[in-house]
Design a protein around this motif. Sequence first.
Motif, PDB file in Angstrom:
ATOM      1  N   ILE A  84      -6.649 -10.425  -6.781  1.00  0.00           N
ATOM      2  CA  ILE A  84      -6.261 -11.460  -5.816  1.00  0.00           C
ATOM      3  C   ILE A  84      -5.002 -11.033  -5.072  1.00  0.00           C
ATOM      4  CG2 ILE A  84      -5.643 -13.894  -5.562  1.00  0.00           C
ATOM      5  CD1 ILE A  84      -7.451 -14.463  -7.890  1.00  0.00           C
ATOM      6  N   GLU A  85      -5.183 -10.754  -3.797  1.00  0.00           N
ATOM      7  CA  GLU A  85      -4.116 -10.209  -2.941  1.00  0.00           C
ATOM      8  C   GLU A  85      -3.709 -11.227  -1.883  1.00  0.00           C
ATOM      9  OE1 GLU A  85      -2.208  -7.655  -2.280  1.00  0.00           O
ATOM     10  OE2 GLU A  85      -3.144  -5.747  -2.813  1.00  0.00           O
ATOM     11  N   ASP A  86      -2.460 -11.145  -1.421  1.00  0.00           N
ATOM     12  CA  ASP A  86      -2.028 -11.976  -0.300  1.00  0.00           C
ATOM     13  C   ASP A  86      -2.551 -11.417   1.025  1.00  0.00           C
ATOM     14  OD1 ASP A  86      -0.434  -9.718  -0.587  1.00  0.00           O
ATOM     15  OD2 ASP A  86       1.449 -10.729  -0.136  1.00  0.00           O
ATOM     16  N   ILE A  87      -2.395 -10.097   1.200  1.00  0.00           N
ATOM     17  CA  ILE A  87      -2.749  -9.515   2.494  1.00  0.00           C
ATOM     18  C   ILE A  87      -3.113  -8.047   2.328  1.00  0.00           C
ATOM     19  CG2 ILE A  87      -0.290  -9.045   3.040  1.00  0.00           C
ATOM     20  CD1 ILE A  87      -1.030  -9.818   5.985  1.00  0.00           C
ATOM     21  N   LEU A  88      -4.164  -7.632   3.035  1.00  0.00           N
ATOM     22  CA  LEU A  88      -4.547  -6.217   3.069  1.00  0.00           C
ATOM     23  C   LEU A  88      -4.052  -5.640   4.381  1.00  0.00           C
ATOM     24  CD1 LEU A  88      -8.262  -6.536   1.874  1.00  0.00           C
ATOM     25  CD2 LEU A  88      -6.302  -5.789   0.498  1.00  0.00           C
ATOM     26  N   ASP A  89      -3.247  -4.595   4.284  1.00  0.00           N
ATOM     27  CA  ASP A  89      -2.665  -3.980   5.475  1.00  0.00           C
ATOM     28  C   ASP A  89      -3.228  -2.554   5.585  1.00  0.00           C
ATOM     29  OD1 ASP A  89      -0.894  -3.603   7.635  1.00  0.00           O
ATOM     30  OD2 ASP A  89       0.779  -3.083   6.351  1.00  0.00           O
ATOM     31  N   THR A  90      -2.465  -1.535   5.148  1.00  0.00           N
ATOM     32  CA  THR A  90      -3.017  -0.178   5.160  1.00  0.00           C
ATOM     33  C   THR A  90      -4.144  -0.054   4.140  1.00  0.00           C
ATOM     34  OG1 THR A  90      -1.478   0.607   3.473  1.00  0.00           O
ATOM     35  CG2 THR A  90      -0.773   0.814   5.770  1.00  0.00           C
ATOM     36  N   GLY A  91      -4.112  -0.874   3.112  1.00  0.00           N
ATOM     37  CA  GLY A  91      -5.118  -0.813   2.048  1.00  0.00           C
ATOM     38  C   GLY A  91      -4.689   0.088   0.898  1.00  0.00           C
ATOM     39  N   LEU A  92      -3.535   0.745   1.031  1.00  0.00           N
ATOM     40  CA  LEU A  92      -3.092   1.711   0.013  1.00  0.00           C
ATOM     41  C   LEU A  92      -2.819   1.046  -1.330  1.00  0.00           C
ATOM     42  CD1 LEU A  92      -0.717   3.858   2.250  1.00  0.00           C
ATOM     43  CD2 LEU A  92      -2.844   4.626   1.178  1.00  0.00           C
ATOM     44  N   SER A 122      -8.745 -11.385  -0.773  1.00  0.00           N
ATOM     45  CA  SER A 122      -7.446 -11.434  -0.097  1.00  0.00           C
ATOM     46  C   SER A 122      -7.431 -12.597   0.892  1.00  0.00           C
ATOM     47  CB  SER A 122      -7.197 -10.112   0.644  1.00  0.00           C
ATOM     48  OG  SER A 122      -5.897 -10.108   1.185  1.00  0.00           O
ATOM     49  N   LEU A 123      -6.332 -13.342   0.894  1.00  0.00           N
ATOM     50  CA  LEU A 123      -6.254 -14.466   1.831  1.00  0.00           C
ATOM     51  C   LEU A 123      -6.199 -13.955   3.264  1.00  0.00           C
ATOM     52  CD1 LEU A 123      -5.999 -17.437   2.495  1.00  0.00           C
ATOM     53  CD2 LEU A 123      -3.535 -17.258   2.108  1.00  0.00           C
ATOM     54  N   PHE A 124      -5.369 -12.948   3.504  1.00  0.00           N
ATOM     55  CA  PHE A 124      -5.248 -12.383   4.849  1.00  0.00           C
ATOM     56  C   PHE A 124      -5.699 -10.933   4.854  1.00  0.00           C
ATOM     57  CE2 PHE A 124      -2.167 -15.858   4.963  1.00  0.00           C
ATOM     58  CZ  PHE A 124      -2.511 -16.463   6.163  1.00  0.00           C
ATOM     59  N   ASP A 125      -6.154 -10.496   6.026  1.00  0.00           N
ATOM     60  CA  ASP A 125      -6.599  -9.107   6.176  1.00  0.00           C
ATOM     61  C   ASP A 125      -6.232  -8.638   7.578  1.00  0.00           C
ATOM     62  OD1 ASP A 125      -7.814  -6.670   5.867  1.00  0.00           O
ATOM     63  OD2 ASP A 125      -9.865  -7.427   5.982  1.00  0.00           O
ATOM     64  N   ILE A 136      -3.927 -11.471 -10.442  1.00  0.00           N
ATOM     65  CA  ILE A 136      -3.075 -11.880  -9.313  1.00  0.00           C
ATOM     66  C   ILE A 136      -2.033 -10.802  -9.044  1.00  0.00           C
ATOM     67  CG2 ILE A 136      -1.419 -13.614  -8.504  1.00  0.00           C
ATOM     68  CD1 ILE A 136      -2.901 -15.671 -10.201  1.00  0.00           C
ATOM     69  N   VAL A 137      -1.968 -10.353  -7.792  1.00  0.00           N
ATOM     70  CA  VAL A 137      -1.029  -9.291  -7.425  1.00  0.00           C
ATOM     71  C   VAL A 137       0.309  -9.923  -7.028  1.00  0.00           C
ATOM     72  CG1 VAL A 137      -0.609  -7.305  -5.929  1.00  0.00           C
ATOM     73  CG2 VAL A 137      -2.952  -7.831  -6.652  1.00  0.00           C
ATOM     74  N   LEU A 138       1.324  -9.656  -7.865  1.00  0.00           N
ATOM     75  CA  LEU A 138       2.672 -10.192  -7.619  1.00  0.00           C
ATOM     76  C   LEU A 138       3.396  -9.357  -6.579  1.00  0.00           C
ATOM     77  CD1 LEU A 138       3.663 -10.852 -11.328  1.00  0.00           C
ATOM     78  CD2 LEU A 138       2.955 -12.546  -9.627  1.00  0.00           C
ATOM     79  N   LYS A 139       4.367  -9.928  -5.839  1.00  0.00           N
ATOM     80  CA  LYS A 139       4.688 -11.332  -5.917  1.00  0.00           C
ATOM     81  C   LYS A 139       3.924 -12.125  -4.862  1.00  0.00           C
ATOM     82  CE  LYS A 139       9.528 -10.126  -6.856  1.00  0.00           C
ATOM     83  NZ  LYS A 139      10.903 -10.268  -6.275  1.00  0.00           N
ATOM     84  N   GLY A 140       3.407 -11.434  -3.859  1.00  0.00           N
ATOM     85  CA  GLY A 140       2.864 -12.082  -2.664  1.00  0.00           C
ATOM     86  C   GLY A 140       1.737 -13.080  -2.894  1.00  0.00           C
ATOM     87  N   ALA A 141       0.893 -12.810  -3.913  1.00  0.00           N
ATOM     88  CA  ALA A 141      -0.287 -13.670  -4.098  1.00  0.00           C
ATOM     89  C   ALA A 141      -0.023 -14.811  -5.079  1.00  0.00           C
ATOM     90  CB  ALA A 141      -1.479 -12.833  -4.554  1.00  0.00           C
TER      91      ALA A 141
END
Length: 174
Positions: free
Chosen positions: A95-103, A124-127, A38-43
């Motif tokens: 487990i991510e909350d959101i993928l944005d740039t992907g970096l 990821s929940l959001f992308d 789990i990727v903190l804190k967002g997820a």
Amino acid sequence: MKLSSSPLYTASQIQERVEVLAEKLSQDYAGRETIALIVLKGALHFGSDLLRKMTVPVSIDFIRAKSYKGAASTGRVEFLVPPSLPLKGKHVVIIEDILDTGLTANAILGRVNAAKPASVAICSLFDKPKCREVDLRGDYVGIELERQFVVGYGMDYEERYRELPDVYVLEEEE
Ligand code: IMP
């Protein structure tokens, strides 16, 4: 900045998507030794809800990455909390909350791969695929968004709004 007047996704709409992802993961990871990272804190909320809906055993671990986004598109990522479990030979689901740039996810992927897992996948929940700056795809994605900044259900703007059960768009104040 202010919240949109109504949620973009309500808590119950989110739970529907989480359920679909949990079902898919439960099918794909049956009989495998799996670690959910789990990727903190967002997820935080997403990971907790997702894992409680899964019907196969998984071990739980955390990672916290801080990305420094500047002019350089490589973006340096520092690991404030590294994984505590040995990942070697395990099936790892990031487990991510959101993928944005992907970096950030890309850097986490590199770190996980260096530990020689049996497999690694991103959930990821959001992308926001239109915001991508590196070639990266989520293996399990709940909801695709346009180029918009969202908060709530773990996601923040300057450490605010993570506690909200619904997801809102953050808008410019007039
Ligand atoms: P990336 O490295 O650009 O893909 O960014 C990933 C991280 O940035 C996410 O895990 C979030 O913590 C944060 N982030 C990106 N977009 C948003 C957003 O719309 N709302 C809140 N946080 C976001």
